[in-house]
Scaffold this active site. Structure first.
Site, PDB file in Angstrom:
ATOM      1  N   ASP A  39       0.819  -1.211   0.000  1.00  7.94           N
ATOM      2  CA  ASP A  39       0.000   0.000   0.000  1.00  7.94           C
ATOM      3  C   ASP A  39       0.854   1.262   0.000  1.00  7.94           C
ATOM      4  OD1 ASP A  39       0.994  -0.429   2.540  1.00  7.94           O
ATOM      5  OD2 ASP A  39      -0.948  -0.680   3.488  1.00  7.94           O
ATOM      6  N   ASN A  64      -7.234  -2.430  14.590  1.00  8.48           N
ATOM      7  CA  ASN A  64      -8.657  -2.651  14.271  1.00  8.48           C
ATOM      8  C   ASN A  64      -8.843  -3.833  13.303  1.00  8.48           C
ATOM      9  OD1 ASN A  64      -7.777  -1.614  11.845  1.00  8.48           O
ATOM     10  ND2 ASN A  64      -9.180   0.119  11.784  1.00  8.48           N
ATOM     11  N   HIS A  69      -7.179  -4.314  10.453  1.00  7.71           N
ATOM     12  CA  HIS A  69      -6.936  -4.064   9.030  1.00  7.71           C
ATOM     13  C   HIS A  69      -5.663  -4.757   8.556  1.00  7.71           C
ATOM     14  CE1 HIS A  69      -4.600  -0.211  10.163  1.00  7.71           C
ATOM     15  NE2 HIS A  69      -3.779  -0.798   9.324  1.00  7.71           N
ATOM     16  N   GLU A 118      -9.559  -1.538   5.455  1.00  6.26           N
ATOM     17  CA  GLU A 118     -10.153  -1.143   6.722  1.00  6.26           C
ATOM     18  C   GLU A 118     -11.435  -1.941   6.998  1.00  6.26           C
ATOM     19  OE1 GLU A 118      -8.695   0.594   8.807  1.00  6.26           O
ATOM     20  OE2 GLU A 118      -8.003   2.546   8.115  1.00  6.26           O
TER      21      GLU A 118
HETATM   22  C1  GLP Z   1      -0.325   0.482   8.503  1.00 11.02           C
HETATM   23  C2  GLP Z   1      -0.022  -0.369   7.282  1.00 11.02           C
HETATM   24  C3  GLP Z   1      -0.272  -1.827   7.543  1.00 11.02           C
HETATM   25  C4  GLP Z   1       0.381  -2.240   8.848  1.00 11.02           C
HETATM   26  C5  GLP Z   1      -0.247  -1.469   9.984  1.00 11.02           C
HETATM   27  C6  GLP Z   1       0.322  -1.822  11.347  1.00 11.02           C
HETATM   28  O1  GLP Z   1      -1.629   0.915   8.554  1.00 11.02           O
HETATM   29  N1  GLP Z   1      -0.762   0.034   6.146  1.00 11.02           N
HETATM   30  O2  GLP Z   1       0.235  -2.589   6.456  1.00 11.02           O
HETATM   31  O3  GLP Z   1       0.233  -3.614   9.052  1.00 11.02           O
HETATM   32  O4  GLP Z   1      -0.013  -0.086   9.736  1.00 11.02           O
HETATM   33  O5  GLP Z   1       1.431  -1.020  11.628  1.00 11.02           O
HETATM   34  P1  GLP Z   1       2.468  -1.291  12.769  1.00 11.02           P
HETATM   35  O6  GLP Z   1       3.289  -2.438  12.337  1.00 11.02           O
HETATM   36  O7  GLP Z   1       3.294  -0.036  12.857  1.00 11.02           O
HETATM   37  O8  GLP Z   1       1.687  -1.565  14.018  1.00 11.02           O
END
Ligand code: GLP
Length: 241
Positions: free
Chosen positions: A67, A136, A138, A143
């Site tokens: 993404d 959440n 995702h 989302e």
């Molecule tokens: C972002 C990314 C996700 C990732 C998530 C969790 O929203 N788009 O791909 O898994 O954050 O992030 P973190 O690893 O910093 O908790």
């Protein structure tokens, strides 16, 4: 589902780094699906270590990132493009032309998403997809919603995600509110999936992923339907299972 728990974040990084490199050793021209966020950083560190030792060669690898934010300069330190270069690509030898991102600055974002899917297909599909998980539930930027979005698409980020991700920005106002992301179908088509989760704030989402109802309200729950998923968790993330 293969659920592995570890004592420390360091151990997860090592195990996940080896897991990703194992794929490349087994198939040097592997197609890797890569993720951003704080969770995969230590896995990337381990991949760099193994590369530096000469244990693995990425010269035939192709990568697709999950993404990217919409309307954020790729040179901005918070772009996922910059993140991947700072944490992995600048230190290993995936040829620049084999590195793929959704372009969040494309004039026609729908077309950009369509072309991204075509390119993944043309490369033979993703061999292994590395994933983090949002608090959440995702995955990538899929989302919680009323239905699953199948292919790459544009998404309005949820307030909770904007808040979670604001820690990387100077203020919450700077966090982009839209992103382009691979869809649930794009992720589910990967041959293997590796998910890493660290911390108690991920425990609820992990519980739902493993044994909750499969619902778009928790996008990660769909992974119950994938045949080859490995989860690497610390004690916090595993605390409700
Ligand atoms: C972002 C990314 C996700 C990732 C998530 C969790 O929203 N788009 O791909 O898994 O954050 O992030 P973190 O690893 O910093 O908790």
């Amino acid at each position: 589902m293969n659920v592995l728990t570890f004592d420390t974040e360091e151990q997860i990084g090592i195990a996940a780094g080896y897991y990703m490199c194992g794929q490349v050793l087994q198939k040097p021209d592997s197609v890797l699906g890569l993720a951003t966020g704080s969770t995969p950083i230590k896995a990337y560190k381990q991949m760099i270590e193994l590369y530096k030792k000469g244990a693995v060669d990425f010269s035939q690898v192709t990568s697709f990132n999950l993404d990217e934010y919409v309307n954020l300069d790729v040179k901005d330190k918070n772009s996922y493009h910059a993140f991947m270069h700072d944490n992995l690509f600048d230190y290993i030898n995936i040829p620049e032309e084999n590195i793929n991102f959704l372009n969040g600055n494309a004039e026609d974002l729908q077309l950009e998403c369509k072309n991204y899917e075509k390119k993944i297909k043309a490369c033979g599909g993703i061999d292994i997809q590395l994933l983090g998980i949002g608090s959440n539930g995702h995955i990538a930027f899929n989302e919680p919603a009323d239905s699953f979005q199948r292919w790459s698409h544009v998404v309005e980020l949820k307030e909770s995600t904007i808040k979670d991700n604001s820690r990387f920005f100077n203020s919450i106002e700077e966090v982009p509110t839209r992103a382009v992301t691979m869809g649930i179908g794009s992720i589910m088509q990967a041959k293997r999936i590796l998910i890493i989760a660290i911390g108690e704030h991920k425990a609820k989402a992990i519980k739902q992923l493993i044994d909750g109802n499969v619902t778009p309200k928790c996008p990660a729950s769909v992974l119950q339907f994938h045949k080859d998923v490995t989860l690497m968790l610390d004690k916090g993330a595993a605390s409700l299972i």
